[in-house]
Design a protein around this motif. Structure first.
Motif, PDB file in Angstrom:
ATOM      1  N   GLU A 275       5.523 -21.271  23.002  1.00 46.92           N
ATOM      2  CA  GLU A 275       4.936 -20.816  24.268  1.00 46.92           C
ATOM      3  C   GLU A 275       5.947 -19.975  25.055  1.00 46.92           C
ATOM      4  OE1 GLU A 275       4.051 -23.992  26.979  1.00 46.92           O
ATOM      5  OE2 GLU A 275       3.437 -22.602  28.559  1.00 46.92           O
ATOM      6  N   VAL A 276       7.212 -20.417  25.017  1.00 46.71           N
ATOM      7  CA  VAL A 276       8.242 -19.660  25.737  1.00 46.71           C
ATOM      8  C   VAL A 276       8.368 -18.258  25.151  1.00 46.71           C
ATOM      9  CG1 VAL A 276      10.686 -19.548  26.347  1.00 46.71           C
ATOM     10  CG2 VAL A 276       9.499 -21.753  26.351  1.00 46.71           C
ATOM     11  N   LEU A 277       8.468 -18.166  23.831  1.00 44.35           N
ATOM     12  CA  LEU A 277       8.620 -16.840  23.220  1.00 44.35           C
ATOM     13  C   LEU A 277       7.389 -15.966  23.463  1.00 44.35           C
ATOM     14  CD1 LEU A 277      10.364 -17.593  19.795  1.00 44.35           C
ATOM     15  CD2 LEU A 277      11.386 -16.903  21.974  1.00 44.35           C
ATOM     16  N   ASP A 278       6.212 -16.552  23.338  1.00 43.63           N
ATOM     17  CA  ASP A 278       4.992 -15.759  23.578  1.00 43.63           C
ATOM     18  C   ASP A 278       4.927 -15.272  25.023  1.00 43.63           C
ATOM     19  OD1 ASP A 278       4.290 -16.150  20.951  1.00 43.63           O
ATOM     20  OD2 ASP A 278       2.952 -17.845  21.373  1.00 43.63           O
ATOM     21  N   THR A 279       5.395 -16.114  25.956  1.00 45.20           N
ATOM     22  CA  THR A 279       5.417 -15.695  27.365  1.00 45.20           C
ATOM     23  C   THR A 279       6.431 -14.568  27.571  1.00 45.20           C
ATOM     24  OG1 THR A 279       4.849 -17.957  27.989  1.00 45.20           O
ATOM     25  CG2 THR A 279       5.621 -16.507  29.744  1.00 45.20           C
ATOM     26  N   CYS A 280       7.585 -14.685  26.918  1.00 49.55           N
ATOM     27  CA  CYS A 280       8.581 -13.606  27.014  1.00 49.55           C
ATOM     28  C   CYS A 280       7.981 -12.288  26.528  1.00 49.55           C
ATOM     29  CB  CYS A 280       9.821 -13.943  26.187  1.00 49.55           C
ATOM     30  SG  CYS A 280      10.840 -15.260  26.874  1.00 49.55           S
ATOM     31  N   ILE A 281       7.253 -12.340  25.416  1.00 44.40           N
ATOM     32  CA  ILE A 281       6.627 -11.118  24.881  1.00 44.40           C
ATOM     33  C   ILE A 281       5.636 -10.537  25.895  1.00 44.40           C
ATOM     34  CG2 ILE A 281       5.011 -10.266  23.121  1.00 44.40           C
ATOM     35  CD1 ILE A 281       6.377 -12.274  21.161  1.00 44.40           C
ATOM     36  N   ALA A 282       4.788 -11.405  26.425  1.00 41.00           N
ATOM     37  CA  ALA A 282       3.764 -10.928  27.372  1.00 41.00           C
ATOM     38  C   ALA A 282       4.399 -10.348  28.631  1.00 41.00           C
ATOM     39  CB  ALA A 282       2.822 -12.076  27.731  1.00 41.00           C
ATOM     40  N   ARG A 283       5.388 -11.043  29.182  1.00 42.37           N
ATOM     41  CA  ARG A 283       6.008 -10.580  30.415  1.00 42.37           C
ATOM     42  C   ARG A 283       6.864  -9.327  30.189  1.00 42.37           C
ATOM     43  NH1 ARG A 283       5.890 -14.432  34.499  1.00 42.37           N
ATOM     44  NH2 ARG A 283       4.076 -15.760  34.132  1.00 42.37           N
ATOM     45  N   HIS A 284       7.472  -9.256  29.017  1.00 40.51           N
ATOM     46  CA  HIS A 284       8.238  -8.056  28.682  1.00 40.51           C
ATOM     47  C   HIS A 284       7.349  -6.819  28.799  1.00 40.51           C
ATOM     48  CE1 HIS A 284      11.087  -5.568  26.367  1.00 40.51           C
ATOM     49  NE2 HIS A 284      10.044  -5.123  25.696  1.00 40.51           N
ATOM     50  N   ARG A 285       6.095  -6.959  28.418  1.00 42.41           N
ATOM     51  CA  ARG A 285       5.203  -5.799  28.420  1.00 42.41           C
ATOM     52  C   ARG A 285       4.748  -5.404  29.822  1.00 42.41           C
ATOM     53  NH1 ARG A 285       1.335  -6.301  23.026  1.00 42.41           N
ATOM     54  NH2 ARG A 285       3.050  -6.591  21.556  1.00 42.41           N
ATOM     55  N   ILE A 286       4.677  -6.382  30.728  1.00 44.42           N
ATOM     56  CA  ILE A 286       4.118  -6.048  32.051  1.00 44.42           C
ATOM     57  C   ILE A 286       5.127  -6.100  33.198  1.00 44.42           C
ATOM     58  CG2 ILE A 286       1.766  -6.752  31.436  1.00 44.42           C
ATOM     59  CD1 ILE A 286       2.253  -9.361  32.975  1.00 44.42           C
ATOM     60  N   SER A 287       6.233  -6.815  33.023  1.00 43.55           N
ATOM     61  CA  SER A 287       7.121  -7.051  34.174  1.00 43.55           C
ATOM     62  C   SER A 287       8.555  -6.594  33.957  1.00 43.55           C
ATOM     63  CB  SER A 287       7.138  -8.542  34.540  1.00 43.55           C
ATOM     64  OG  SER A 287       5.845  -8.989  34.856  1.00 43.55           O
TER      65      SER A 287
END
Lengths: 288, 288
Positions: A275-287
């Motif tokens: 979950e942490v890695l998937d969140t990093c991926i998602a946030r990397h794209r938008i934030s």
């Protein structure tokens, strides 16, 4: 400025971000599975798994390093301690070479004894002289073997116990003193968490330029922040204007990874690693 | 450099130091009993007791002010809020005049909403523009009535929620922009806790000079520090080289009070108020 919204090819994961969940070989595999192309491991994580085992997982997966954490910790009360520190930094350089790191990150150290909770000196000027001299000595071997050193200015709240280099300006002054020719052997790691507050940040990033910016780290400053060390936020959850900051480092010529480095005892270290890695991926794209 | 070892004539107590123990009128009396000649009260402490009552106790005891805490908090999202803040700063100046303060200390504010836990902006540059403009506007009235304004650079760990002026250099840049003639109407409060880590501290104190240093605050940086706001240490219990710092401000021409300002939820706020004041006196003589 590069567009991060469609992929995460410039995302790197500092291995501290999931250190509570997995050993380093597993971290390499989990990142690889998600198309994360780079990591930045810590020495204790490498030691726990074994240097050769880590090198093998990196080769097998093609995951590369965006940096190696960490050398430094130069200030000391005696020459015996100083020599031991220099030896240790030499070993860190050797490990960084074995793992193919693009740079060894230096957390330079604060007042002698402070990290262990027993400061032996109040002389921060003396600690800064030790840092200058320690980097100068370490740089000789680093140049020999071709391992760039990245001085990481830490937030001033770590001046006593972790690093007495606390602004980008101060780090660049050291670079100019020890590598005036801007050879690429010495530079800085720009970590948004440590430098976002600095009124001179943009000007100093311009000053740093492409030759000096060896790494770029991201996370977020939470409001309120409840712990000085282990309460870093996920990108987008705090108040750092990360796209603006990345715009500055890219305008200066940096075109490498955005390395996510989150220490979060109360939140991210308690979650599932995936979950942490998937969140990093998602946030990397938008934030980021 | 003045010798503090024989008396405490240059000790002032910031009233926050014993705010948990006593209301402000009692603080004045307790300080007076101990030969402490000055205090620096906070507006909420004055309001709780009543402005006239405080003024009366100061007159009766002869205790004077080393500063008044605080004006500032300029950044806002709307002009309506900005006008309200300017009105509030005007009232703070009037109170400071009534109490005979030598200066009004400005904690300039951070990102709008952040202090309440709900930051409404990530634009620290905009907050800094609001601070510039807010001080400029406040200075007009401050000059009229003769109340110097002391910009207090806060430690960078407060950049988001309390003050986006975070180094002495930045504060002095504001002073130079808004009071280039060095008239004494605008200066800085040098608080050791906020600035001790700064590699440019000595140089900026020299730059400040006598006209700009309106207040000098002391306490200590504990190792480890367990809370960002309320874990300040008693002088001598941490790692700040206070005599060296005082040497610098005195060499620059400062000859006023050393004001003890300790926020300490886990320690000093839990002790007997008399013990706290007596400890301040003792430590002032040996560690400041």
């Amino acid at each position: 400025m590069r567009d991060f919204s469609h992929d995460h090819r410039w995302l790197s994961i500092n291995a501290a971000t999931v250190r509570a969940q997995w050993p380093l070989d597993r971290i390499v595999d989990e990142c690889s599975r998600r198309g994360i192309r780079a990591i930045s491991p810590w020495r204790d994580q490498v030691a726990a798994v074994g240097l050769e085992r880590v090198a093998e997982r990196l080769r097998a997966t093609g995951v590369e390093l965006s940096g190696y954490c960490r050398g430094g910790m130069f200030p000391a009360m005696t020459d015996t301690e100083r020599r031991a520190t220099l030896d240790d930094n030499r070993r860190a350089i050797d490990e960084a070479k074995t793992l193919g790191a693009p740079c060894l990150v230096l957390v330079v150290g604060g007042l002698p004894g402070a990290l262990a909770g027993h400061p032996q000196s109040k002389d921060i000027a003396a600690a800064r002289r030790d840092v200058h001299d320690g980097i100068a000595a370490t740089l000789v071997y680093a140049r020999e073997v071709g391992m760039p050193l990245a001085i990481e200015p830490l937030h001033p709240m770590y001046a006593a116990d972790r690093a007495c280099v606390n602004t980008l300006e101060q780090a660049l002054d050291l670079c100019d003193a020890l590598d005036p020719a801007r050879t690429g052997a010495l530079g800085v790691a720009v970590d948004a968490y440590h430098v976002w507050w600095d009124p001179k940040l943009e000007a100093q990033i311009v000053r740093a330029g492409r030759e000096r910016i060896l790494a770029f780290h991201v996370c977020d400053w939470l409001v309120p922040t409840t712990d000085l060390l282990n309460d870093r936020g996920m990108m987008g959850d705090g108040v750092i204007d990360l796209p603006r900051l990345r715009g500055w480092v890219e305008a200066a010529g940096y075109a490498g990874y955005s390395e996510v480095e989150i220490f979060s005892a109360a939140n991210w270290w308690k979650r599932d690693g995936g979950e942490v890695l998937d969140t990093c991926i998602a946030r990397h794209r938008i934030s980021v």
